[in-house]
Design a protein around this motif. Sequence first.
Motif, PDB file in Angstrom:
ATOM      1  N   THR A   1      58.563-107.293  57.447  1.00  0.00           N
ATOM      2  CA  THR A   1      59.133-108.584  57.036  1.00  0.00           C
ATOM      3  C   THR A   1      58.493-109.169  55.788  1.00  0.00           C
ATOM      4  O   THR A   1      58.904-110.238  55.346  1.00  0.00           O
ATOM      5  CB  THR A   1      58.990-109.610  58.181  1.00  0.00           C
ATOM      6  N   LEU A   2      57.498-108.495  55.212  1.00  0.00           N
ATOM      7  CA  LEU A   2      56.765-109.067  54.084  1.00  0.00           C
ATOM      8  C   LEU A   2      57.622-109.130  52.823  1.00  0.00           C
ATOM      9  O   LEU A   2      58.321-108.175  52.475  1.00  0.00           O
ATOM     10  CB  LEU A   2      55.508-108.246  53.798  1.00  0.00           C
ATOM     11  N   ARG A   3      57.517-110.265  52.114  1.00  0.00           N
ATOM     12  CA  ARG A   3      58.160-110.445  50.811  1.00  0.00           C
ATOM     13  C   ARG A   3      57.142-110.688  49.706  1.00  0.00           C
ATOM     14  O   ARG A   3      57.374-110.367  48.557  1.00  0.00           O
ATOM     15  CB  ARG A   3      59.147-111.616  50.867  1.00  0.00           C
ATOM     16  N   HIS A   4      56.018-111.292  50.058  1.00  0.00           N
ATOM     17  CA  HIS A   4      54.979-111.597  49.076  1.00  0.00           C
ATOM     18  C   HIS A   4      53.613-111.315  49.678  1.00  0.00           C
ATOM     19  O   HIS A   4      53.366-111.651  50.840  1.00  0.00           O
ATOM     20  CB  HIS A   4      55.043-113.067  48.642  1.00  0.00           C
ATOM     21  N   VAL A   5      52.727-110.718  48.873  1.00  0.00           N
ATOM     22  CA  VAL A   5      51.323-110.544  49.228  1.00  0.00           C
ATOM     23  C   VAL A   5      50.503-111.094  48.065  1.00  0.00           C
ATOM     24  O   VAL A   5      50.676-110.656  46.921  1.00  0.00           O
ATOM     25  CB  VAL A   5      50.953-109.075  49.487  1.00  0.00           C
ATOM     26  N   VAL A   6      49.645-112.063  48.357  1.00  0.00           N
ATOM     27  CA  VAL A   6      48.835-112.713  47.318  1.00  0.00           C
ATOM     28  C   VAL A   6      47.369-112.436  47.615  1.00  0.00           C
ATOM     29  O   VAL A   6      46.888-112.699  48.716  1.00  0.00           O
ATOM     30  CB  VAL A   6      49.097-114.234  47.271  1.00  0.00           C
ATOM     31  N   LEU A   7      46.653-111.894  46.613  1.00  0.00           N
ATOM     32  CA  LEU A   7      45.226-111.618  46.756  1.00  0.00           C
ATOM     33  C   LEU A   7      44.425-112.770  46.155  1.00  0.00           C
ATOM     34  O   LEU A   7      44.606-113.113  44.981  1.00  0.00           O
ATOM     35  CB  LEU A   7      44.870-110.316  46.046  1.00  0.00           C
ATOM     36  N   ILE A   8      43.554-113.366  46.956  1.00  0.00           N
ATOM     37  CA  ILE A   8      42.656-114.423  46.491  1.00  0.00           C
ATOM     38  C   ILE A   8      41.328-113.764  46.142  1.00  0.00           C
ATOM     39  O   ILE A   8      40.670-113.184  47.012  1.00  0.00           O
ATOM     40  CB  ILE A   8      42.463-115.507  47.568  1.00  0.00           C
ATOM     41  N   CYS A   9      40.925-113.842  44.884  1.00  0.00           N
ATOM     42  CA  CYS A   9      39.790-113.051  44.411  1.00  0.00           C
ATOM     43  C   CYS A   9      38.681-113.936  43.857  1.00  0.00           C
ATOM     44  O   CYS A   9      38.947-114.941  43.185  1.00  0.00           O
ATOM     45  CB  CYS A   9      40.249-112.082  43.321  1.00  0.00           C
ATOM     46  N   SER A  10      37.466-113.520  44.126  1.00  0.00           N
ATOM     47  CA  SER A  10      36.306-114.153  43.503  1.00  0.00           C
ATOM     48  C   SER A  10      36.027-113.462  42.161  1.00  0.00           C
ATOM     49  O   SER A  10      36.700-112.494  41.781  1.00  0.00           O
ATOM     50  CB  SER A  10      35.097-114.046  44.422  1.00  0.00           C
ATOM     51  N   GLU A  11      35.022-113.952  41.456  1.00  0.00           N
ATOM     52  CA  GLU A  11      34.654-113.342  40.180  1.00  0.00           C
ATOM     53  C   GLU A  11      34.230-111.891  40.351  1.00  0.00           C
ATOM     54  O   GLU A  11      34.423-111.064  39.466  1.00  0.00           O
ATOM     55  CB  GLU A  11      33.519-114.146  39.535  1.00  0.00           C
ATOM     56  N   GLN A  12      33.656-111.554  41.519  1.00  0.00           N
ATOM     57  CA  GLN A  12      33.193-110.182  41.750  1.00  0.00           C
ATOM     58  C   GLN A  12      34.336-109.183  41.730  1.00  0.00           C
ATOM     59  O   GLN A  12      34.166-108.045  41.285  1.00  0.00           O
ATOM     60  CB  GLN A  12      32.473-110.103  43.101  1.00  0.00           C
ATOM     61  N   LEU A  13      35.507-109.577  42.219  1.00  0.00           N
ATOM     62  CA  LEU A  13      36.624-108.641  42.270  1.00  0.00           C
ATOM     63  C   LEU A  13      37.234-108.372  40.902  1.00  0.00           C
ATOM     64  O   LEU A  13      38.026-107.443  40.753  1.00  0.00           O
ATOM     65  CB  LEU A  13      37.710-109.152  43.223  1.00  0.00           C
ATOM     66  N   HIS A  14      36.893-109.195  39.911  1.00  0.00           N
ATOM     67  CA  HIS A  14      37.396-108.958  38.559  1.00  0.00           C
ATOM     68  C   HIS A  14      36.459-108.076  37.744  1.00  0.00           C
ATOM     69  O   HIS A  14      36.699-107.824  36.568  1.00  0.00           O
ATOM     70  CB  HIS A  14      37.622-110.295  37.848  1.00  0.00           C
ATOM     71  N   ILE A  15      35.387-107.594  38.393  1.00  0.00           N
ATOM     72  CA  ILE A  15      34.489-106.631  37.759  1.00  0.00           C
ATOM     73  C   ILE A  15      35.046-105.237  38.006  1.00  0.00           C
ATOM     74  O   ILE A  15      35.504-104.923  39.111  1.00  0.00           O
ATOM     75  CB  ILE A  15      33.063-106.762  38.325  1.00  0.00           C
ATOM     76  N   SER A  16      35.019-104.385  36.993  1.00  0.00           N
ATOM     77  CA  SER A  16      35.624-103.058  37.111  1.00  0.00           C
ATOM     78  C   SER A  16      34.726-102.121  37.903  1.00  0.00           C
ATOM     79  O   SER A  16      33.500-102.224  37.875  1.00  0.00           O
ATOM     80  CB  SER A  16      35.899-102.469  35.725  1.00  0.00           C
ATOM     81  N   GLN A  17      35.355-101.179  38.579  1.00  0.00           N
ATOM     82  CA  GLN A  17      34.620-100.202  39.366  1.00  0.00           C
ATOM     83  C   GLN A  17      34.136 -99.043  38.488  1.00  0.00           C
ATOM     84  O   GLN A  17      33.018 -98.563  38.641  1.00  0.00           O
ATOM     85  CB  GLN A  17      35.513 -99.662  40.498  1.00  0.00           C
ATOM     86  N   ASP A  18      34.988 -98.601  37.582  1.00  0.00           N
ATOM     87  CA  ASP A  18      34.673 -97.444  36.756  1.00  0.00           C
ATOM     88  C   ASP A  18      34.626 -97.782  35.271  1.00  0.00           C
ATOM     89  O   ASP A  18      34.742 -96.903  34.424  1.00  0.00           O
ATOM     90  CB  ASP A  18      35.719 -96.348  36.988  1.00  0.00           C
ATOM     91  N   GLY A  19      34.473 -99.073  34.979  1.00  0.00           N
ATOM     92  CA  GLY A  19      34.473 -99.483  33.584  1.00  0.00           C
ATOM     93  C   GLY A  19      35.852 -99.725  33.033  1.00  0.00           C
ATOM     94  O   GLY A  19      36.001-100.126  31.875  1.00  0.00           O
ATOM     95  N   LYS A  20      36.896 -99.488  33.844  1.00  0.00           N
ATOM     96  CA  LYS A  20      38.266 -99.643  33.370  1.00  0.00           C
ATOM     97  C   LYS A  20      39.079-100.595  34.241  1.00  0.00           C
ATOM     98  O   LYS A  20      39.625-101.575  33.768  1.00  0.00           O
ATOM     99  CB  LYS A  20      38.956 -98.273  33.328  1.00  0.00           C
ATOM    100  N   THR A  21      39.147-100.290  35.538  1.00  0.00           N
ATOM    101  CA  THR A  21      40.024-101.047  36.437  1.00  0.00           C
ATOM    102  C   THR A  21      39.219-101.980  37.323  1.00  0.00           C
ATOM    103  O   THR A  21      38.313-101.525  38.040  1.00  0.00           O
ATOM    104  CB  THR A  21      40.839-100.089  37.335  1.00  0.00           C
ATOM    105  N   PRO A  22      39.506-103.288  37.314  1.00  0.00           N
ATOM    106  CA  PRO A  22      38.792-104.221  38.203  1.00  0.00           C
ATOM    107  C   PRO A  22      39.101-103.948  39.675  1.00  0.00           C
ATOM    108  O   PRO A  22      40.132-103.350  40.013  1.00  0.00           O
ATOM    109  CB  PRO A  22      39.315-105.592  37.763  1.00  0.00           C
ATOM    110  N   HIS A  23      38.200-104.381  40.530  1.00  0.00           N
ATOM    111  CA  HIS A  23      38.395-104.197  41.971  1.00  0.00           C
ATOM    112  C   HIS A  23      39.702-104.846  42.435  1.00  0.00           C
ATOM    113  O   HIS A  23      40.400-104.299  43.301  1.00  0.00           O
ATOM    114  CB  HIS A  23      37.217-104.806  42.739  1.00  0.00           C
ATOM    115  N   ALA A  24      40.035-106.016  41.888  1.00  0.00           N
ATOM    116  CA  ALA A  24      41.238-106.723  42.322  1.00  0.00           C
ATOM    117  C   ALA A  24      42.484-105.903  42.038  1.00  0.00           C
ATOM    118  O   ALA A  24      43.398-105.804  42.875  1.00  0.00           O
ATOM    119  CB  ALA A  24      41.326-108.081  41.626  1.00  0.00           C
ATOM    120  N   GLU A  25      42.549-105.288  40.854  1.00  0.00           N
ATOM    121  CA  GLU A  25      43.720-104.470  40.512  1.00  0.00           C
ATOM    122  C   GLU A  25      43.769-103.186  41.337  1.00  0.00           C
ATOM    123  O   GLU A  25      44.847-102.694  41.674  1.00  0.00           O
ATOM    124  CB  GLU A  25      43.695-104.139  39.023  1.00  0.00           C
ATOM    125  N   LEU A  26      42.584-102.642  41.665  1.00  0.00           N
ATOM    126  CA  LEU A  26      42.558-101.454  42.533  1.00  0.00           C
ATOM    127  C   LEU A  26      43.120-101.768  43.915  1.00  0.00           C
ATOM    128  O   LEU A  26      43.904-101.008  44.479  1.00  0.00           O
ATOM    129  CB  LEU A  26      41.131-100.936  42.658  1.00  0.00           C
TER     130      LEU A  26
END
Length: 406
Positions: free
Chosen positions: A282-307
């Motif tokens: 039944t899902l139509r929307h999924v919203v991720l609430i992120c802290s500053e830590q999740l906007h730090i990249s894992q491999d130097g390219k993609t942030p945790h939030a986008e992963l």
Amino acid sequence: MNYFVSRHAGAIAWAEQHLSIDHFLTHLVPDMLVAGDKVYGTLPVHLVAQINLRGGEYYHLTLDLPEHLRGQELSAKELERFAVRVQLYRVCDPYSFWYQKHLLRIRQTLRTLSQSMQRFYLQSLSVRRLTAFMFAMISLICIAWLGDQSYFLYQQLATPATTAAFDSQASIVSLLILLISSALSAYLGFSFIKVRHLNRTHALPRCEALILTASPLGGGYRLTFNDRQCELSHPDGAESLTLTSNLAHDIEAITRFKTQHGIRAPFNWQQALRAILAHHPTLRHVVLICSEQLHISQDGKTPHAELLAALLRHYVDREHCQVEVARGRLDKDSIASYYTEIEHQINRLQALGISERAICIDNTAGQVPASMGACLATLHNQCHVQYFNNQGIPQSYQVTFKQIDA
């Protein structure tokens, strides 16, 4: 809820094809069941008795297996070759059933009655409540007086020759006392008497929008996406795990991956997958609430939030469900920032035509401030908040108004 309990991959694969299962488990704790739940598997007799005792139904996985194949792992096709089927069984221990269902219920009722009486004497008979009761009674007396005076006024206006006992000064005084007493009663009632209640819902509500609080990917895990394929790897694992598009299967596959390679660190985003699975159709929307830590990249390219967003998009129907990352970069230690952002997202989802009752906030994968902010954000609306434990069992709560009782 429908639960399938098994450690065999073939049985799990067959159940995914032929049964409607909400949760796949490798171990069943009978205390987590409620009346109406259905359990499938090959459980021992004493567990079946406990399932039936709690009002659940047990369906046994049965097949005509030759003696030389006992103890071997069978695939889904081999299970079908041996006429695999599920059969309903009811098991009852006469003594324990009568004792637990009747004597324990009587003891529970007496204990509840005793606690209610103690709560009445210790809490209900307080100075504030007695004061509120007194002002409410004064308001009722004034209402009766004004009603009586209104009748006399009507008699005086209808038949001027009739002498009516109408007292205009007393009526004005009564009206003032009524207004003051009503205001004081309302103030005392809403300020000191709890009128909101945290209510647990045994069945998960229909959810069209899911607000997720999350923490950065930890434990040494790495996620990579290649040609629409997602792979999960860990330094302690000899090989990576390729995730399919089957959400329920992958949740169990991640658990087996950790067990097989002896990885102790939990894959914390597995809880986010469980949150999606609970409301997947039944899902139509999924919203991720992120802290500053999740906007730090894992491999130097993609942030945790986008992963994490890419991982969730891997399972949802992109034509009907939108996964997005909230723009705010929140302080991970600020409860107020999470509360404000979640409340903003609730208002935004309502503007998109989603009802409050269809919005659910999941605080399983977030840190403590995020969880507290999520709970506080449900105080002024009809949204639900949910939590999944390590066994994947959901708990859903809603803050509701309740009547003032003793």
